[in-house]
Design a protein around this motif. Sequence first.
Motif, PDB file in Angstrom:
ATOM      1  N   GLY A  23     -65.483  11.729 -13.714  1.00 60.34           N
ATOM      2  CA  GLY A  23     -64.417  12.142 -14.627  1.00 60.34           C
ATOM      3  C   GLY A  23     -63.995  11.074 -15.607  1.00 60.34           C
ATOM      4  O   GLY A  23     -62.866  11.066 -16.080  1.00 60.34           O
ATOM      5  N   LEU A  37     -62.447  17.947 -20.449  1.00 58.89           N
ATOM      6  CA  LEU A  37     -62.178  17.606 -19.056  1.00 58.89           C
ATOM      7  C   LEU A  37     -61.123  18.559 -18.510  1.00 58.89           C
ATOM      8  O   LEU A  37     -60.082  18.757 -19.128  1.00 58.89           O
ATOM      9  CB  LEU A  37     -61.714  16.149 -18.946  1.00 58.89           C
ATOM     10  CG  LEU A  37     -62.175  15.417 -17.693  1.00 58.89           C
ATOM     11  CD1 LEU A  37     -63.688  15.315 -17.628  1.00 58.89           C
ATOM     12  CD2 LEU A  37     -61.588  14.020 -17.643  1.00 58.89           C
ATOM     13  N   ASP A  38     -61.407  19.127 -17.361  1.00 60.60           N
ATOM     14  CA  ASP A  38     -60.497  20.100 -16.764  1.00 60.60           C
ATOM     15  C   ASP A  38     -59.309  19.377 -16.119  1.00 60.60           C
ATOM     16  O   ASP A  38     -59.487  18.468 -15.310  1.00 60.60           O
ATOM     17  CB  ASP A  38     -61.261  20.910 -15.714  1.00 60.60           C
ATOM     18  CG  ASP A  38     -60.368  21.940 -15.050  1.00 60.60           C
ATOM     19  OD1 ASP A  38     -59.679  22.666 -15.789  1.00 60.60           O
ATOM     20  OD2 ASP A  38     -60.339  21.986 -13.816  1.00 60.60           O
ATOM     21  N   LEU A  39     -58.121  19.777 -16.503  1.00 63.65           N
ATOM     22  CA  LEU A  39     -56.893  19.103 -16.075  1.00 63.65           C
ATOM     23  C   LEU A  39     -56.716  19.145 -14.555  1.00 63.65           C
ATOM     24  O   LEU A  39     -56.242  18.202 -13.937  1.00 63.65           O
ATOM     25  CB  LEU A  39     -55.694  19.746 -16.776  1.00 63.65           C
ATOM     26  CG  LEU A  39     -54.381  18.976 -16.790  1.00 63.65           C
ATOM     27  CD1 LEU A  39     -54.567  17.581 -17.347  1.00 63.65           C
ATOM     28  CD2 LEU A  39     -53.350  19.721 -17.620  1.00 63.65           C
ATOM     29  N   ASN A  42     -60.343  17.345 -12.956  1.00 63.52           N
ATOM     30  CA  ASN A  42     -60.810  16.075 -13.505  1.00 63.52           C
ATOM     31  C   ASN A  42     -62.319  15.999 -13.683  1.00 63.52           C
ATOM     32  O   ASN A  42     -62.891  14.912 -13.704  1.00 63.52           O
ATOM     33  CB  ASN A  42     -60.338  14.886 -12.656  1.00 63.52           C
ATOM     34  CG  ASN A  42     -58.861  14.603 -12.858  1.00 63.52           C
ATOM     35  OD1 ASN A  42     -58.357  14.645 -13.976  1.00 63.52           O
ATOM     36  ND2 ASN A  42     -58.166  14.328 -11.769  1.00 63.52           N
TER      37      ASN A  42
ATOM     38  N   ARG B 324     -59.142   5.642  -8.796  1.00 64.67           N
ATOM     39  CA  ARG B 324     -59.791   5.544 -10.103  1.00 64.67           C
ATOM     40  C   ARG B 324     -58.749   5.090 -11.117  1.00 64.67           C
ATOM     41  O   ARG B 324     -57.814   5.815 -11.422  1.00 64.67           O
ATOM     42  CB  ARG B 324     -60.347   6.919 -10.489  1.00 64.67           C
ATOM     43  CG  ARG B 324     -61.116   6.902 -11.762  1.00 64.67           C
ATOM     44  CD  ARG B 324     -62.408   7.646 -11.615  1.00 64.67           C
ATOM     45  NE  ARG B 324     -63.210   7.065 -10.549  1.00 64.67           N
ATOM     46  CZ  ARG B 324     -63.845   7.751  -9.615  1.00 64.67           C
ATOM     47  NH1 ARG B 324     -63.773   9.046  -9.596  1.00 64.67           N
ATOM     48  NH2 ARG B 324     -64.554   7.138  -8.711  1.00 64.67           N
ATOM     49  N   GLN B 326     -57.831   3.734 -14.887  1.00 66.58           N
ATOM     50  CA  GLN B 326     -58.347   3.812 -16.255  1.00 66.58           C
ATOM     51  C   GLN B 326     -57.303   3.283 -17.220  1.00 66.58           C
ATOM     52  O   GLN B 326     -56.107   3.517 -17.043  1.00 66.58           O
ATOM     53  CB  GLN B 326     -58.667   5.267 -16.618  1.00 66.58           C
ATOM     54  CG  GLN B 326     -59.869   5.827 -15.871  1.00 66.58           C
ATOM     55  CD  GLN B 326     -60.011   7.314 -16.093  1.00 66.58           C
ATOM     56  OE1 GLN B 326     -59.249   8.106 -15.561  1.00 66.58           O
ATOM     57  NE2 GLN B 326     -60.984   7.697 -16.897  1.00 66.58           N
ATOM     58  N   ALA B 363     -56.036  10.105 -12.548  1.00 65.60           N
ATOM     59  CA  ALA B 363     -55.625  11.152 -13.496  1.00 65.60           C
ATOM     60  C   ALA B 363     -56.557  11.127 -14.696  1.00 65.60           C
ATOM     61  O   ALA B 363     -56.172  10.793 -15.804  1.00 65.60           O
ATOM     62  CB  ALA B 363     -54.176  10.935 -13.916  1.00 65.60           C
ATOM     63  N   GLN B 364     -57.817  11.495 -14.441  1.00 67.52           N
ATOM     64  CA  GLN B 364     -58.835  11.362 -15.474  1.00 67.52           C
ATOM     65  C   GLN B 364     -58.558  12.249 -16.692  1.00 67.52           C
ATOM     66  O   GLN B 364     -58.765  11.831 -17.826  1.00 67.52           O
ATOM     67  CB  GLN B 364     -60.216  11.684 -14.895  1.00 67.52           C
ATOM     68  CG  GLN B 364     -60.711  10.662 -13.871  1.00 67.52           C
ATOM     69  CD  GLN B 364     -60.309  11.008 -12.451  1.00 67.52           C
ATOM     70  OE1 GLN B 364     -59.158  11.346 -12.185  1.00 67.52           O
ATOM     71  NE2 GLN B 364     -61.244  10.922 -11.533  1.00 67.52           N
ATOM     72  N   ALA B 365     -58.122  13.473 -16.449  1.00 67.64           N
ATOM     73  CA  ALA B 365     -57.908  14.367 -17.588  1.00 67.64           C
ATOM     74  C   ALA B 365     -56.727  13.889 -18.434  1.00 67.64           C
ATOM     75  O   ALA B 365     -56.741  13.995 -19.659  1.00 67.64           O
ATOM     76  CB  ALA B 365     -57.683  15.800 -17.105  1.00 67.64           C
ATOM     77  N   LEU B 366     -55.711  13.332 -17.779  1.00 62.93           N
ATOM     78  CA  LEU B 366     -54.587  12.753 -18.528  1.00 62.93           C
ATOM     79  C   LEU B 366     -55.072  11.589 -19.385  1.00 62.93           C
ATOM     80  O   LEU B 366     -54.635  11.409 -20.520  1.00 62.93           O
ATOM     81  CB  LEU B 366     -53.514  12.222 -17.568  1.00 62.93           C
ATOM     82  CG  LEU B 366     -52.505  13.200 -17.004  1.00 62.93           C
ATOM     83  CD1 LEU B 366     -51.567  12.452 -16.055  1.00 62.93           C
ATOM     84  CD2 LEU B 366     -51.715  13.866 -18.111  1.00 62.93           C
ATOM     85  N   VAL B 368     -58.022  11.212 -20.680  1.00 60.40           N
ATOM     86  CA  VAL B 368     -58.734  11.774 -21.840  1.00 60.40           C
ATOM     87  C   VAL B 368     -57.737  12.221 -22.906  1.00 60.40           C
ATOM     88  O   VAL B 368     -57.909  11.943 -24.098  1.00 60.40           O
ATOM     89  CB  VAL B 368     -59.635  12.958 -21.414  1.00 60.40           C
ATOM     90  CG1 VAL B 368     -60.072  13.784 -22.625  1.00 60.40           C
ATOM     91  CG2 VAL B 368     -60.860  12.450 -20.676  1.00 60.40           C
ATOM     92  N   ARG B 372     -57.364  10.588 -26.697  1.00 54.78           N
ATOM     93  CA  ARG B 372     -57.430  11.367 -27.923  1.00 54.78           C
ATOM     94  C   ARG B 372     -56.254  11.016 -28.840  1.00 54.78           C
ATOM     95  O   ARG B 372     -56.412  10.833 -30.033  1.00 54.78           O
ATOM     96  CB  ARG B 372     -57.349  12.849 -27.562  1.00 54.78           C
ATOM     97  CG  ARG B 372     -58.475  13.621 -28.140  1.00 54.78           C
ATOM     98  CD  ARG B 372     -58.395  15.079 -27.737  1.00 54.78           C
ATOM     99  NE  ARG B 372     -59.642  15.464 -27.131  1.00 54.78           N
ATOM    100  CZ  ARG B 372     -59.773  16.211 -26.049  1.00 54.78           C
ATOM    101  NH1 ARG B 372     -58.704  16.680 -25.430  1.00 54.78           N
ATOM    102  NH2 ARG B 372     -60.957  16.506 -25.593  1.00 54.78           N
TER     103      ARG B 372
END
Lengths: 80, 399
Positions: A23, A37-39, A42, B324, B326, B363-366, B368, B372
Amino acid sequence: MTDPITVSSPSEVLELDLDKCNGYGNCVFAAPEMFELDLASNVPILLKAEWSDGEREALAAAVADCPAGALRLRKRDALG
Amino acid sequence: MNAAAGSDRTVVIVGASVAGVRCATSLRNAGFEGTVVLLDSDAGAPYDKPQLSKRIDSAARLDLIVEESTLRELRIDFRPAVAATGLDLATGVVETAGGPVPFDELVIATGCRPRPLAHPLPAQAGYLRTRDDWRQLKEAVTRGGRLVVVGAGFLGLEAAAAAVSLGMEVTVVDVAPRVLMRGIPTTVAERVAARHVDAGVELRLGAQGPVLDGDDQTVRVDGARGDYALVSVGALPNVEWLAGSGLTIEDGVVCDANLAAAPGVWAVGDCARWVNARYGRLERHEHWTTAGRHAQHVARSIATASTSPMAEVPYVWSDQLGWRLQAIGRVGTEELHFASGNGVHLAISATDQLVTGVTTINAQALCVAARRLLQQGDPTVEEVVEALAPATRDFARIS
Ligand SMILES: Cc1cc2nc3c(=O)[nH]c(=O)nc-3n(C[C@H](O)[C@H](O)[C@H](O)COP(=O)(O)OP(=O)(O)OC[C@H]3O[C@@H](n4cnc5c(N)ncnc54)[C@H](O)[C@@H]3O)c2cc1C
Ligand code: SF4
């Protein structure tokens, strides 16, 4: 082991191996038309079922930008 | 250039790690038909560095960046064990132990090496940047006992995390008052430190300047005794071979915004100090993602015979003890920290109400979403808080 998620163009297949994906999200920035990326989970969602020649360079960049080696672009074989 | 193919031109790339290899393969992806020569002083196939501090169990194997067969298919002339020793800009030649290598375009991708301590290391100690360093560390982990890590940066903490998970006793020593001084805000660094302590890692922060001594079996660092010491106190760019070439060398190869150091000479990755168009100032990153993106950018410039400025918001990830971590952008002077009950953390760094960076744990999507927001310029705190809801709304605000 989960089977990779695959989408394809006439000549190539893109594989996403969710066992490897961490992710990191680099694919989303290299090829925004292809990945999000799916919230909740992940992991990336493939936004398209196929791609055009013009989108191929960005896709190759996404494959190379993936730190986890979770993306693979391979030639389509007889079975693919 | 005819049809952008450049079939009569030769690109020489010095350094076959992530930046160099990526430049070579991207040249082909961008349609470059000329000759591509890829040199590295190291012998063997190109491998990726980030795994060196993350996978140190005895069964671990190194993932390669690219198979040598793929390089052959792409008609990339890969020459391992060839060190560049000099550059003659006037004649367009890279000097090597194996003789001169002429180029039309040169890509410098010689990266970094570990910053050495002022004194030689005792027998049971080492740095971590190469395959050989990694093998030595793995052997120490296989023997067991206590690992002393000098330097509580990303690399040192990752190795500490991996070693403690494999049953070693671990002490981390740093002169800094806290872990992850570079690039990570205090609140998040404290959480990471606490996680290490919970896992059994002994942290000795605010230590004296590290002095190592030891014998064949043991090593001593500022009163800590161990069976092996890993020293990770930063990195220095490999640019000595360019001395006297006429290129500007100052903590890296100094480049313009297009990553050009001179006409037809480019630098990419950890050794490149370029005018980052995102911030309008000279920067040198030591991040895997930047290295690959530099390389791709320069490959495109060469293949299409055009230039464009390179803008990059720094991005790093780190894997420690199942977390994880980031970080995107930079640490500011103010910090907003949100945490959920299930171990997700979000820290917004700001200076004068403008967001300079965002750090996340699990919190990988956060991350991303934050990445952005930061691409074009520093957004306001309100914009980021809004865009990162529900996290900023539903999580507890810590500071
Ligand atoms: C242990 C470790 C863990 C890391 N973890 C992360 C991480 O989790 N996330 C992250 O973002 N980044 C991480 N990094 C940083 C990342 O690996 C680097 O940013 C990246 O490797 C830089 O790539 P590069 O190609 O510019 O240089 P390098 O990887 O340093 O490679 C330079 C190459 O040039 C060769 N070379 C040097 N001098 C010469 C010469 N004179 N002639 C010929 N060849 C030469 C070297 O042999 C080497 O192969 C880590 C680094 C290390 C060491
Ligand atoms: S870059 Fe790789 S690891 Fe990151 S989200 Fe995409 S597929 Fe997963």
